[in-house]
Design an enzyme around this catalytic site. Structure first.
Site, mmCIF file in Angstrom:
data_model
loop_
_atom_site.group_PDB
_atom_site.id
_atom_site.type_symbol
_atom_site.label_atom_id
_atom_site.label_comp_id
_atom_site.label_asym_id
_atom_site.label_seq_id
_atom_site.Cartn_x
_atom_site.Cartn_y
_atom_site.Cartn_z
ATOM 1 N N GLY A 1 2.324 2.895 10.413
ATOM 2 C CA GLY A 1 3.361 3.402 10.804
ATOM 3 C C GLY A 1 4.287 3.642 11.922
ATOM 4 O O GLY A 1 4.700 5.004 11.837
ATOM 5 N N GLU B 1 -6.251 4.736 7.937
ATOM 6 C CA GLU B 1 -6.441 6.018 7.493
ATOM 7 C C GLU B 1 -7.538 7.182 6.628
ATOM 8 O O GLU B 1 -7.780 7.951 6.877
ATOM 9 C CB GLU B 1 -5.208 6.189 6.547
ATOM 10 C CG GLU B 1 -3.961 6.317 7.596
ATOM 11 C CD GLU B 1 -2.638 5.572 6.622
ATOM 12 O OE1 GLU B 1 -2.600 4.986 5.232
ATOM 13 O OE2 GLU B 1 -1.616 5.039 6.867
ATOM 14 N N SER C 1 3.309 -2.237 10.643
ATOM 15 C CA SER C 1 4.834 -1.863 10.475
ATOM 16 C C SER C 1 5.498 -3.059 9.785
ATOM 17 O O SER C 1 6.462 -3.665 11.192
ATOM 18 C CB SER C 1 5.059 -1.480 12.054
ATOM 19 O OG SER C 1 5.192 -0.249 11.925
ATOM 20 N N LYS D 1 -0.129 3.808 -0.676
ATOM 21 C CA LYS D 1 -0.507 5.571 0.447
ATOM 22 C C LYS D 1 -0.458 6.888 -1.092
ATOM 23 O O LYS D 1 -0.229 6.317 -1.650
ATOM 24 C CB LYS D 1 0.389 5.529 1.788
ATOM 25 C CG LYS D 1 -0.162 4.310 2.037
ATOM 26 C CD LYS D 1 -0.094 4.251 4.377
ATOM 27 C CE LYS D 1 -0.192 3.382 5.111
ATOM 28 N NZ LYS D 1 0.291 3.278 5.919
ATOM 29 N N GLU E 1 -4.754 -4.621 10.761
ATOM 30 C CA GLU E 1 -4.093 -4.189 10.462
ATOM 31 C C GLU E 1 -3.922 -3.134 11.796
ATOM 32 O O GLU E 1 -5.195 -2.347 12.338
ATOM 33 C CB GLU E 1 -4.072 -2.414 9.667
ATOM 34 C CG GLU E 1 -4.045 -2.873 8.029
ATOM 35 C CD GLU E 1 -3.267 -2.586 7.606
ATOM 36 O OE1 GLU E 1 -2.356 -2.719 6.795
ATOM 37 O OE2 GLU E 1 -3.631 -1.164 7.129
ATOM 38 N N HIS F 1 -9.451 1.681 4.957
ATOM 39 C CA HIS F 1 -8.236 1.830 5.586
ATOM 40 C C HIS F 1 -8.392 3.051 6.588
ATOM 41 O O HIS F 1 -9.221 3.061 6.510
ATOM 42 C CB HIS F 1 -6.915 2.335 4.589
ATOM 43 C CG HIS F 1 -5.872 2.200 5.168
ATOM 44 N ND1 HIS F 1 -5.328 2.634 6.050
ATOM 45 C CD2 HIS F 1 -4.142 1.171 5.214
ATOM 46 C CE1 HIS F 1 -3.819 2.746 6.558
ATOM 47 N NE2 HIS F 1 -3.991 1.314 5.560
ATOM 48 N N ASN G 1 0.609 -1.392 -0.242
ATOM 49 C CA ASN G 1 -0.064 -0.474 0.356
ATOM 50 C C ASN G 1 1.129 1.223 -0.168
ATOM 51 O O ASN G 1 1.896 1.605 1.230
ATOM 52 C CB ASN G 1 -0.938 0.196 1.365
ATOM 53 C CG ASN G 1 -1.192 1.609 1.242
ATOM 54 O OD1 ASN G 1 -1.825 1.692 0.392
ATOM 55 N ND2 ASN G 1 -2.205 1.467 2.873
HETATM 56 P P1 13P Z 1 2.913 0.281 7.893
HETATM 57 O O1 13P Z 1 3.795 -0.595 7.045
HETATM 58 O O2 13P Z 1 3.629 1.487 7.237
HETATM 59 O O3 13P Z 1 2.997 0.560 9.221
HETATM 60 O O4 13P Z 1 1.761 0.705 7.502
HETATM 61 C C1 13P Z 1 1.108 -0.350 7.001
HETATM 62 C C2 13P Z 1 -0.247 0.106 6.479
HETATM 63 O O5 13P Z 1 -1.028 0.893 6.596
HETATM 64 C C3 13P Z 1 -1.044 -0.514 5.162
HETATM 65 O O6 13P Z 1 -2.228 -0.657 4.887
#
Ligand code: 13P
Length: 250
Positions: free
Chosen positions: A173, A97, A212, A11, A167, A95, A9
């Site tokens: 992150g 976010e 992560s 982002k 997640e 997601h 992903n």
């Molecule tokens: P990170 O791997 O950067 O923690 O992000 C995970 C994520 O949100 C994947 O959708």
């Protein structure tokens, strides 16, 4: 046996140049990835480049979000037909976010899942608890609620047409990963909850871990019985790290 799926992903990261380099690197290493299905979920504006670079390879690609509307006066939105125009296979829905910054609630996420699946895209349904929810001890209730919203909207069989990504929000992150056992416990609880509706769907549905996951910790997470892959943010932006994760999945 469930085929593991590793999806990047990206982002809101990358440029045309950096993506070309990243995909060249991933493509060059794919011969060593035996078992895992591998996909990348790109920002919309790069989907044409991604399609051009990945057509004819083993890699799949997808979007990070979609509109529930088919077309019309929805400024800034992207429809399933547009994603399919660029031969996307996957689309991320819900997601954390999107849930936290853009106000997407369980009902909207369930609708997005339904619209994606009805169009022939494979939705990657993201679920997961916040730190506060984990500290309150309600992780399993939260992921069950998020999953049930989709089951209520589309039915249990349709849920099985998608992929689930667990997640934990506190791990996204932050560099703070769930331990393999913590993740396995939640994955098992999600699968058990699905099994209460349909054992066949529970046995087949793939549940990725995200938060992560990186080149150093992927193998021990992916070794857990109910972890069927990863949804990778930061570590999907570096070809060598992403490939290490893909190889760890088999
Ligand atoms: P990170 O791997 O950067 O923690 O992000 C995970 C994520 O949100 C994947 O959708």
């Amino acid at each position: 046996m469930r085929q593991p799926i590793i999806a990047g992903n990206w982002k809101m990261n990358g440029s045309r140049d950096s993506i070309r380099e990243l995909l060249d690197g991933i493509k060059a290493g794919m011969a060593e990835v035996n078992l895992a299905e591998v996909a990348v979920c790109a920002p919309y504006v790069y989907l044409a480049d991604v399609e051009q670079q990945l057509t004819g390879t083993k890699l799949a690609w997808g979007g990070q979000n979609l509109s529930t509307e088919a077309s019309g006066a929805y400024t800034g939105e992207i429809s399933t037909a547009m994603l399919l125009d660029f031969h996307c296979k996957y689309v991320i829905v819900g997601h954390s976010e999107r849930r936290s910054y853009y106000g997407e609630d369980d009902a909207l996420v369930a609708k997005k899942f339904a619209v994606a699946r009805d169009a022939g895209l494979i939705p990657i349904l993201c679920i997961g608890e916040t730190l506060e929810e984990r500290e309150k001890g309600i992780t399993e209730q939260v992921v069950a609620r998020q999953t049930k919203a989709v089951i209520d909207a589309v039915g249990i069989q349709a849920l099985g047409d998608g992929v689930i990504a667990y997640e934990p929000v506190w791990a996204i992150g932050t560099g703070k990963t769930a331990t393999p056992q913590q993740a396995q416990d939640v994955h098992a609880s999600i699968r058990n909850m699905i099994a209460e509706h349909d054992a066949g769907v529970a046995a087949k549905v793939r549940i990725q871990y995200g938060g992560s996951m990186n080149a150093a910790n992927a193998a021990e997470l992916l070794a857990m019985d109910d972890i069927d892959g990863g949804l990778i943010g930061g570590a999907s932006l570096k070809a060598s790290d992403f490939l290490t994760i893909c190889k760890a999945a088999g």
